[in-house]
Each structure stands twice: as structure tokens, then as C-alpha cells.
Scaffold this motif. Structure first.
Motif, mmCIF file in Angstrom:
data_model
loop_
_atom_site.group_PDB
_atom_site.id
_atom_site.type_symbol
_atom_site.label_atom_id
_atom_site.label_comp_id
_atom_site.label_asym_id
_atom_site.label_seq_id
_atom_site.Cartn_x
_atom_site.Cartn_y
_atom_site.Cartn_z
ATOM 1 N N ALA A 1 0.834 -1.211 0.000
ATOM 2 C CA ALA A 1 0.000 0.000 0.000
ATOM 3 C C ALA A 1 0.865 1.256 0.000
ATOM 4 O O ALA A 1 0.585 2.211 -0.740
ATOM 5 C CB ALA A 1 -0.936 -0.006 1.207
ATOM 6 N N LYS B 1 -2.446 6.979 3.333
ATOM 7 C CA LYS B 1 -2.975 8.081 2.526
ATOM 8 C C LYS B 1 -1.848 8.716 1.732
ATOM 9 O O LYS B 1 -0.762 8.944 2.270
ATOM 10 C CB LYS B 1 -3.579 9.167 3.418
ATOM 11 C CG LYS B 1 -4.834 8.806 4.111
ATOM 12 C CD LYS B 1 -5.334 10.026 4.881
ATOM 13 C CE LYS B 1 -6.727 9.807 5.416
ATOM 14 N NZ LYS B 1 -7.263 11.028 5.994
ATOM 15 N N PHE C 1 -11.210 1.319 0.282
ATOM 16 C CA PHE C 1 -10.651 2.508 -0.361
ATOM 17 C C PHE C 1 -11.578 3.680 -0.095
ATOM 18 O O PHE C 1 -12.802 3.527 -0.107
ATOM 19 C CB PHE C 1 -10.514 2.287 -1.878
ATOM 20 C CG PHE C 1 -9.435 1.321 -2.238
ATOM 21 C CD1 PHE C 1 -8.118 1.739 -2.324
ATOM 22 C CD2 PHE C 1 -9.731 -0.007 -2.470
ATOM 23 C CE1 PHE C 1 -7.108 0.836 -2.637
ATOM 24 C CE2 PHE C 1 -8.738 -0.918 -2.786
ATOM 25 C CZ PHE C 1 -7.422 -0.496 -2.880
ATOM 26 N N GLU C 2 -10.981 4.850 0.141
ATOM 27 C CA GLU C 2 -11.746 6.066 0.383
ATOM 28 C C GLU C 2 -11.080 7.219 -0.356
ATOM 29 O O GLU C 2 -9.970 7.064 -0.880
ATOM 30 C CB GLU C 2 -11.801 6.359 1.891
ATOM 31 C CG GLU C 2 -12.497 5.262 2.681
ATOM 32 C CD GLU C 2 -12.292 5.411 4.181
ATOM 33 O OE1 GLU C 2 -11.138 5.657 4.609
ATOM 34 O OE2 GLU C 2 -13.290 5.293 4.907
ATOM 35 N N SER D 1 -6.835 6.978 -0.213
ATOM 36 C CA SER D 1 -6.681 6.394 1.109
ATOM 37 C C SER D 1 -7.140 4.936 1.065
ATOM 38 O O SER D 1 -8.174 4.628 0.480
ATOM 39 C CB SER D 1 -7.537 7.179 2.114
ATOM 40 O OG SER D 1 -7.540 6.557 3.366
ATOM 41 N N VAL D 2 -6.351 4.068 1.679
ATOM 42 C CA VAL D 2 -6.738 2.660 1.787
ATOM 43 C C VAL D 2 -6.599 2.251 3.247
ATOM 44 O O VAL D 2 -5.639 2.625 3.918
ATOM 45 C CB VAL D 2 -5.913 1.738 0.855
ATOM 46 C CG1 VAL D 2 -4.437 1.774 1.171
ATOM 47 C CG2 VAL D 2 -6.433 0.297 0.907
ATOM 48 N N GLY E 1 -9.758 6.729 -3.762
ATOM 49 C CA GLY E 1 -8.596 5.868 -3.882
ATOM 50 C C GLY E 1 -7.319 6.453 -3.304
ATOM 51 O O GLY E 1 -6.273 5.811 -3.330
ATOM 52 N N GLY F 1 -5.910 10.093 -6.688
ATOM 53 C CA GLY F 1 -6.753 8.912 -6.549
ATOM 54 C C GLY F 1 -6.710 8.075 -7.813
ATOM 55 O O GLY F 1 -6.009 8.384 -8.771
ATOM 56 N N TYR G 1 -10.235 2.268 -8.329
ATOM 57 C CA TYR G 1 -9.892 0.997 -7.688
ATOM 58 C C TYR G 1 -10.902 -0.106 -7.985
ATOM 59 O O TYR G 1 -10.661 -1.255 -7.652
ATOM 60 C CB TYR G 1 -9.742 1.183 -6.170
ATOM 61 C CG TYR G 1 -10.904 1.877 -5.511
ATOM 62 C CD1 TYR G 1 -12.002 1.165 -5.079
ATOM 63 C CD2 TYR G 1 -10.896 3.251 -5.342
ATOM 64 C CE1 TYR G 1 -13.077 1.795 -4.488
ATOM 65 C CE2 TYR G 1 -11.961 3.896 -4.743
ATOM 66 C CZ TYR G 1 -13.043 3.169 -4.321
ATOM 67 O OH TYR G 1 -14.108 3.806 -3.744
ATOM 68 N N GLN H 1 -4.109 2.703 7.976
ATOM 69 C CA GLN H 1 -4.675 3.565 6.940
ATOM 70 C C GLN H 1 -3.497 4.252 6.253
ATOM 71 O O GLN H 1 -2.675 4.890 6.922
ATOM 72 C CB GLN H 1 -5.617 4.605 7.536
ATOM 73 C CG GLN H 1 -6.229 5.507 6.488
ATOM 74 C CD GLN H 1 -7.043 6.626 7.121
ATOM 75 O OE1 GLN H 1 -6.582 7.278 8.056
ATOM 76 N NE2 GLN H 1 -8.237 6.828 6.617
ATOM 77 N N VAL I 1 -2.809 -4.183 -5.284
ATOM 78 C CA VAL I 1 -4.168 -4.210 -4.738
ATOM 79 C C VAL I 1 -4.639 -5.653 -4.586
ATOM 80 O O VAL I 1 -5.260 -6.013 -3.583
ATOM 81 C CB VAL I 1 -5.150 -3.379 -5.607
ATOM 82 C CG1 VAL I 1 -6.580 -3.556 -5.143
ATOM 83 C CG2 VAL I 1 -4.754 -1.899 -5.586
#
Length: 136
Positions: free
Chosen positions: A46, A79, A119-120, A125-126, A123, A84, A87, A77, A107
Motif C-alpha cells: 500500500a 494516505k 478505499f476512500e 486512502s486505503v 482511492g 486517486g 480501484y 490507513q 491491490v
């Protein structure tokens, strides 16, 4: 719940910082041997993706690594400061067309090694969660 955080320079050599941090954290939390490798590989993948794909190796940007324990879960987390990515539409690295490509497995590895992957922020942030990570 207390969240700890480190800022990581956008440079591939920063992966050694992450590895040392995970080693120390896993030792302090008595992370089970069966879980340690999954944590190490998924989190470094990540961070690697955040450095290369998210921040596009732009050394003026940073990667943030937050981590905490919640009930019986160890949560990370990651970031980046990039734009982004989509994903939900990634090539399948197990497809024979993609099998010999040097990139595109990060991934896939995260999803197969962590118990939960979310994912937020489009993309950027994972969140990786590892359940029942200790020896109990």
C-alpha cells in the motif's frame, strides 16, 4: 482508541522505514507469526503504491501511515497526496494476459492478505484491517 501516525517521504527507500516500523509494532503488540507476513507485505504494498502511483514519486509530497488497534483488529490507513484512482476497474493480475507484467499486483495482494480492505477519498486512502492478529 488511540491512533498513531507517521509521515513517510515520497521516496522508494522509505519502504525500509515502514518495514522497521511494522517490525517494531508487531513485536510490541505480540502479533502472531501467522499474521506478521500478511501485515508486512500488504502494508508495504500500500505504501509502495502511494509513493509510485499516488504521489508519482514527487518528493514534495508525503505518505501518511495511521495505525491503531480496535477490539481484536490491527488497522492501518495509508494516505497519499495524489489524485486517486479507479480501484474498482483494475486489470486482473491472474489473467494470462497480465501474468508476466511487472506491475499491477499490489491491490490484489492487499485484498488477499488483509481481512478487510476499504478505499476512500477516490482511492487516495486505503484502510487495511487484520483480525485476530495476536496469539490468543
Amino acid at each position: 482508541m488511540s491512533i498513531d501516525s507517521i509521515k513517510i517521504p515520497t521516496h522508494i527507500s522509505s519502504l525500509s522505514i515502514v518495514e522497521k516500523h511494522i517490525d517494531s509494532l508487531c513485536q510490541n503488540l505480540s502479533v502472531a507469526e501467522r499474521c506478521y507476513g500478511n501485515v508486512l507485505i500488504a502494508v508495504t504494498e500500500a505504501v509502495n503504491n502511494a509513493i509510485i502511483h499516488g504521489n508519482k514519486n514527487d518528493e514534495s509530497k508525503e505518505v501518511t501511515l495511521n495505525y491503531y488497534t480496535e477490539k481484536k483488529s490491527l488497522v492501518f490507513q495509508i494516505k497519499d497526496e495524489g489524485n486517486g484512482f479507479d480501484y474498482e476497474n483494475l486489470p486482473d493480475p491472474t489473467d494470462p494476459v497480465n501474468i508476466e507484467k511487472l506491475h499491477g499486483r499490489g491491490v490484489f495482494l492487499m485484498k488477499n492478505l488483509a481481512d478487510d480492505v476499504a478505499f476512500e477519498e477516490n482511492g487516495k486512502s486505503v484502510t487495511l484491517s487484520f483480525h485476530n492478529f495476536d496469539n490468543d
